[in-house]
Design an enzyme around this catalytic site. Structure first.
Site, PDB file in Angstrom:
ATOM      1  N   CYS A 116      25.802  18.347 -45.868  1.00  0.00           N
ATOM      2  CA  CYS A 116      25.707  19.319 -46.970  1.00  0.00           C
ATOM      3  C   CYS A 116      26.444  18.817 -48.202  1.00  0.00           C
ATOM      4  O   CYS A 116      26.226  19.286 -49.301  1.00  0.00           O
ATOM      5  CB  CYS A 116      26.248  20.683 -46.535  1.00  0.00           C
ATOM      6  SG  CYS A 116      28.049  20.787 -46.467  1.00  0.00           S
ATOM      7  N   CYS A 124      31.219  20.636 -47.269  1.00  0.00           N
ATOM      8  CA  CYS A 124      32.175  21.179 -46.298  1.00  0.00           C
ATOM      9  C   CYS A 124      33.317  20.180 -46.056  1.00  0.00           C
ATOM     10  O   CYS A 124      33.294  19.050 -46.545  1.00  0.00           O
ATOM     11  CB  CYS A 124      31.458  21.491 -44.983  1.00  0.00           C
ATOM     12  SG  CYS A 124      30.976  20.017 -44.071  1.00  0.00           S
ATOM     13  N   CYS A 140      12.602   8.960 -28.893  1.00  0.00           N
ATOM     14  CA  CYS A 140      13.977   8.607 -28.500  1.00  0.00           C
ATOM     15  C   CYS A 140      14.264   9.323 -27.189  1.00  0.00           C
ATOM     16  O   CYS A 140      13.642  10.332 -26.866  1.00  0.00           O
ATOM     17  CB  CYS A 140      14.938   9.061 -29.602  1.00  0.00           C
ATOM     18  SG  CYS A 140      16.667   9.140 -29.130  1.00  0.00           S
ATOM     19  N   CYS A 150      32.049  16.918 -44.530  1.00  0.00           N
ATOM     20  CA  CYS A 150      31.330  16.060 -45.470  1.00  0.00           C
ATOM     21  C   CYS A 150      32.292  15.439 -46.485  1.00  0.00           C
ATOM     22  O   CYS A 150      32.072  14.329 -46.959  1.00  0.00           O
ATOM     23  CB  CYS A 150      30.224  16.849 -46.173  1.00  0.00           C
ATOM     24  SG  CYS A 150      28.833  17.184 -45.078  1.00  0.00           S
ATOM     25  N   HIS A 191      12.325  13.372 -33.596  1.00  0.00           N
ATOM     26  CA  HIS A 191      13.380  13.370 -34.624  1.00  0.00           C
ATOM     27  C   HIS A 191      13.607  11.977 -35.211  1.00  0.00           C
ATOM     28  O   HIS A 191      14.414  11.830 -36.107  1.00  0.00           O
ATOM     29  CB  HIS A 191      14.686  13.923 -34.049  1.00  0.00           C
ATOM     30  CG  HIS A 191      15.241  13.086 -32.945  1.00  0.00           C
ATOM     31  ND1 HIS A 191      14.725  13.126 -31.677  1.00  0.00           N
ATOM     32  CD2 HIS A 191      16.226  12.159 -32.944  1.00  0.00           C
ATOM     33  CE1 HIS A 191      15.400  12.266 -30.918  1.00  0.00           C
ATOM     34  NE2 HIS A 191      16.294  11.656 -31.660  1.00  0.00           N
ATOM     35  N   GLU A 192      12.879  10.967 -34.697  1.00  0.00           N
ATOM     36  CA  GLU A 192      13.058   9.616 -35.243  1.00  0.00           C
ATOM     37  C   GLU A 192      11.784   9.318 -36.013  1.00  0.00           C
ATOM     38  O   GLU A 192      10.732   9.116 -35.402  1.00  0.00           O
ATOM     39  CB  GLU A 192      13.265   8.646 -34.075  1.00  0.00           C
ATOM     40  CG  GLU A 192      13.799   7.302 -34.487  1.00  0.00           C
ATOM     41  CD  GLU A 192      14.164   6.438 -33.285  1.00  0.00           C
ATOM     42  OE1 GLU A 192      15.164   6.724 -32.611  1.00  0.00           O
ATOM     43  OE2 GLU A 192      13.438   5.480 -33.022  1.00  0.00           O
ATOM     44  N   ARG A 194      11.203   0.658 -28.284  1.00  0.00           N
ATOM     45  CA  ARG A 194      10.726   1.743 -29.134  1.00  0.00           C
ATOM     46  C   ARG A 194       9.212   1.654 -29.252  1.00  0.00           C
ATOM     47  O   ARG A 194       8.649   0.565 -29.430  1.00  0.00           O
ATOM     48  CB  ARG A 194      11.343   1.676 -30.532  1.00  0.00           C
ATOM     49  CG  ARG A 194      12.695   2.364 -30.611  1.00  0.00           C
ATOM     50  CD  ARG A 194      12.581   3.839 -30.246  1.00  0.00           C
ATOM     51  NE  ARG A 194      13.804   4.588 -30.426  1.00  0.00           N
ATOM     52  CZ  ARG A 194      14.633   4.950 -29.440  1.00  0.00           C
ATOM     53  NH1 ARG A 194      14.397   4.593 -28.190  1.00  0.00           N
ATOM     54  NH2 ARG A 194      15.715   5.670 -29.711  1.00  0.00           N
ATOM     55  N   CYS A 223      28.965  17.535 -40.165  1.00  0.00           N
ATOM     56  CA  CYS A 223      28.824  18.598 -41.172  1.00  0.00           C
ATOM     57  C   CYS A 223      28.923  19.981 -40.517  1.00  0.00           C
ATOM     58  O   CYS A 223      28.289  20.251 -39.504  1.00  0.00           O
ATOM     59  CB  CYS A 223      27.485  18.435 -41.873  1.00  0.00           C
ATOM     60  SG  CYS A 223      27.087  19.759 -43.008  1.00  0.00           S
ATOM     61  N   CYS A 255      17.228   7.335 -36.198  1.00  0.00           N
ATOM     62  CA  CYS A 255      18.092   7.793 -35.101  1.00  0.00           C
ATOM     63  C   CYS A 255      18.660   6.613 -34.316  1.00  0.00           C
ATOM     64  O   CYS A 255      19.764   6.160 -34.595  1.00  0.00           O
ATOM     65  CB  CYS A 255      17.375   8.765 -34.172  1.00  0.00           C
ATOM     66  SG  CYS A 255      18.396   9.192 -32.753  1.00  0.00           S
TER      67      CYS A 255
HETATM   68  P1  NAD Z   1      16.433   4.549 -23.243  1.00  0.00           P
HETATM   69  O1  NAD Z   1      15.876   5.381 -22.166  1.00  0.00           O
HETATM   70  O2  NAD Z   1      15.518   3.706 -24.059  1.00  0.00           O
HETATM   71  O3  NAD Z   1      17.558   3.565 -22.653  1.00  0.00           O
HETATM   72  C1  NAD Z   1      18.489   3.968 -21.693  1.00  0.00           C
HETATM   73  C2  NAD Z   1      18.805   2.748 -20.812  1.00  0.00           C
HETATM   74  O4  NAD Z   1      19.863   3.129 -19.922  1.00  0.00           O
HETATM   75  C3  NAD Z   1      17.632   2.291 -19.953  1.00  0.00           C
HETATM   76  O5  NAD Z   1      17.409   0.911 -20.119  1.00  0.00           O
HETATM   77  C4  NAD Z   1      18.064   2.656 -18.530  1.00  0.00           C
HETATM   78  O6  NAD Z   1      17.567   1.760 -17.552  1.00  0.00           O
HETATM   79  C5  NAD Z   1      19.586   2.579 -18.641  1.00  0.00           C
HETATM   80  N1  NAD Z   1      20.283   3.392 -17.637  1.00  0.00           N
HETATM   81  C6  NAD Z   1      20.015   4.659 -17.269  1.00  0.00           C
HETATM   82  N2  NAD Z   1      20.865   5.062 -16.295  1.00  0.00           N
HETATM   83  C7  NAD Z   1      21.675   4.007 -16.058  1.00  0.00           C
HETATM   84  C8  NAD Z   1      22.744   3.790 -15.146  1.00  0.00           C
HETATM   85  N3  NAD Z   1      23.155   4.739 -14.304  1.00  0.00           N
HETATM   86  N4  NAD Z   1      23.362   2.580 -15.153  1.00  0.00           N
HETATM   87  C9  NAD Z   1      22.954   1.602 -16.008  1.00  0.00           C
HETATM   88  N5  NAD Z   1      21.940   1.752 -16.887  1.00  0.00           N
HETATM   89  C10 NAD Z   1      21.308   2.942 -16.901  1.00  0.00           C
HETATM   90  O7  NAD Z   1      17.283   5.550 -24.193  1.00  0.00           O
HETATM   91  P2  NAD Z   1      17.760   5.410 -25.726  1.00  0.00           P
HETATM   92  O8  NAD Z   1      16.732   5.996 -26.626  1.00  0.00           O
HETATM   93  O9  NAD Z   1      18.260   4.026 -25.955  1.00  0.00           O
HETATM   94  O10 NAD Z   1      18.991   6.446 -25.727  1.00  0.00           O
HETATM   95  C11 NAD Z   1      20.160   6.166 -24.980  1.00  0.00           C
HETATM   96  C12 NAD Z   1      21.063   7.393 -24.919  1.00  0.00           C
HETATM   97  O11 NAD Z   1      21.600   7.671 -26.207  1.00  0.00           O
HETATM   98  C13 NAD Z   1      20.358   8.682 -24.470  1.00  0.00           C
HETATM   99  O12 NAD Z   1      21.235   9.437 -23.662  1.00  0.00           O
HETATM  100  C14 NAD Z   1      20.119   9.404 -25.783  1.00  0.00           C
HETATM  101  O13 NAD Z   1      19.963  10.787 -25.580  1.00  0.00           O
HETATM  102  C15 NAD Z   1      21.398   9.047 -26.511  1.00  0.00           C
HETATM  103  N6  NAD Z   1      21.409   9.179 -27.976  1.00  0.00           N
HETATM  104  C16 NAD Z   1      22.575   9.623 -28.544  1.00  0.00           C
HETATM  105  C17 NAD Z   1      22.692   9.707 -29.908  1.00  0.00           C
HETATM  106  C18 NAD Z   1      23.980  10.125 -30.549  1.00  0.00           C
HETATM  107  O14 NAD Z   1      24.005  10.305 -31.763  1.00  0.00           O
HETATM  108  N7  NAD Z   1      25.075  10.271 -29.807  1.00  0.00           N
HETATM  109  C19 NAD Z   1      21.593   9.369 -30.716  1.00  0.00           C
HETATM  110  C20 NAD Z   1      20.413   8.877 -30.094  1.00  0.00           C
HETATM  111  C21 NAD Z   1      20.336   8.790 -28.732  1.00  0.00           C
HETATM  112 ZN    ZN Z   2      28.753  19.471 -44.556  1.00  0.00          ZN
END
Ligand code: NAD
Ligand code: ZN
Length: 380
Positions: A100, A103, A48, A106, A70-71, A373, A114, A178
């Site tokens: 958990c 809390c 991820c 949760c 983590h995925e 992926r 959590c 994830c």
């Molecule tokens: P990824 O790299 O597969 O996809 C990101 C996409 O964003 C790419 O296609 C890229 O070209 C595009 N991009 C990057 N900069 C850009 C811009 N300035 N303008 C337009 N498009 C742009 O990543 P992913 O695995 O899909 O993850 C996406 C985001 O989500 C990451 O920041 C990751 O860390 C985050 N994430 C957050 C959570 C959460 O729970 N909040 C969970 C998982 C991932």
């Molecule tokens: Zn909790």
């Protein structure tokens, strides 16, 4: 009982010795699980963007050597003292944020943050005793997000493991631990678009495409995908994206482009890039009066969000979410069931597969923007 229960296991893990340097497959020792912990045999893991972000460690406090990942999906090898809800042989998805069940968060219907097990990107050790369970010749190797799935065996807090249907194919449902659940939940649980609405999705990686899939399921009439990579649009059509905007094609801010396309702004937007400029655009492109923007991407730690307060006064709402607001133990098994009932397709998110020995290829593919992926098989 497993013949390895209670003993140190020596197995292969992909160790990141330094920021941004290729991972090295090493023989490491994995200590037995302590109280409340579970040792899991990882079968499949995916990469991820969050792994990539902390591996590159640009501006982050670097903690190395570290085992990322983590995925994933795996099978319980043994459990520590006091673990009653899981047993050897259970099929599980490790999750970067836990539940958990005790809390205030949760117990609240509204939160999945959590108190004890919420995401912590800086901790590289187990909660119970402050030690790592991984080592190589006596040198401790740090954990990542409490999961460290780039290893044949890992130790995880029992509150960060979702027990799933044993018939679910682990090489597919691993992506639900994830990215896909995060994007899907960001739309269905947080943005909650009404039928017929217009939705913008920033970033068409796995998380963004899952957010688009959520918008399609919710019955959105227009789904506008924003990305810098033109080839992403063809792929995105399979996920219900109807229009594509590449910010590079315009000499004005993308929020203005979207406002013009939609008669004043979209009803909902979901930001899935982690780029601070995109976060601001995602907020400013929602319609005044009712628009809701949801931030999902993980920003650089020094970024700050800047917008004119009048944009908020004009009745726009800004929200954020981890893991799509799903409670990992309670809700994730249900997301897996959606897949098993064919209401959710995960195959279309999986574009690449590599054996564990070629894990660095998965990093290359993501850096070059070639994969949605990539499944890394620990069986080969
Ligand atoms: P990824 O790299 O597969 O996809 C990101 C996409 O964003 C790419 O296609 C890229 O070209 C595009 N991009 C990057 N900069 C850009 C811009 N300035 N303008 C337009 N498009 C742009 O990543 P992913 O695995 O899909 O993850 C996406 C985001 O989500 C990451 O920041 C990751 O860390 C985050 N994430 C957050 C959570 C959460 O729970 N909040 C969970 C998982 C991932
Ligand atoms: Zn909790």
């Amino acid at each position: 009982m497993s013949p390895t229960a209670g003993r140190v296991i020596t197995c292969k893990a992909a160790v990141a010795w330094e920021a941004g340097k290729p991972l090295v497959i090493e023989e490491v020792e994995v200590a037995p699980p302590q109280a409340t912990e579970v040792r899991v045999k990882i079968k499949f893991t995916a990469l991820c963007h969050t792994d990539l972000h902390f591996w590159e460690a640009k501006g982050e406090s670097p903690l190395f050597p570290r085992i990322f990942g983590h995925e994933a999906a795996g099978i319980v090898e043994s459990v520590g003292e006091g673990v009653t809800e899981l047993k050897e042989g259970d099929h599980v998805l490790p999750v970067f944020t836990g539940e958990c069940k005790d809390c205030a968060h949760c117990k609240s219907e509204e939160s999945n943050m959590c108190d004890i097990l919420r995401i912590n990107t800086e901790r590289g050790v187990m909660l119970s005793d402050g030690n790592a369970r991984f080592s190589k010749k006596g040198t401790p190797i740090y954990h990542f997000l409490g999961t460290s799935t780039f290893s044949e065996y890992t130790v995880v807090h029992s509150g960060c493991l979702a027990k799933i249907d044993p018939y679910a194919p682990l090489d597919k449902v691993c992506v639900l631990s994830c990215g896909i659940s995060t994007g899907l939940g960001a739309t269905l649980n947080v943005a909650r678009p009404k039928k017929g609405s217009t939705v913008a999705v920033f970033g068409l990686g796995a998380v963004g495409l899952a957010a688009a899939e959520g918008a399609r399921i919710a019955g959105a009439s227009r789904i506008i995908g924003v990305d810098l990579i033109p080839s992403r649009f063809e792929e995105a059509k399979k996920f219900g994206v109807t229009e594509f905007v590449n910010p590079k094609d315009y000499d004005k801010p993308v929020q203005e482009v979207i406002a013009e396309m939609t008669n004043g702004g979209v009803d909902r937007s979901i930001e899935c890039t982690g780029n601070i400029g995109c976060m601001i655009s995602a907020f400013e492109c929602v319609h005044d009066g009712w628009g809701v923007a949801v931030l999902v991407g993980v920003p650089h730690k020094d970024d700050s969000f800047k917008t004119k307060p009048i944009n908020i006064l004009n009745e726009r709402t800004l929200k954020g979410t981890f893991f799509g607001n799903y409670k990992p133990r309670t809700d994730l098994p249900k997301v897996v069931d959606l897949y098993m009932k064919k209401k959710l397709e995960v195959e279309k998110f999986i574009t690449h597969r590599v054996p564990f020995s070629e894990i660095n290829k998965a990093f290359d593919c993501m850096v070059k923007g070639q994969s949605i992926r990539c499944i890394i098989s620990l069986e080969e």
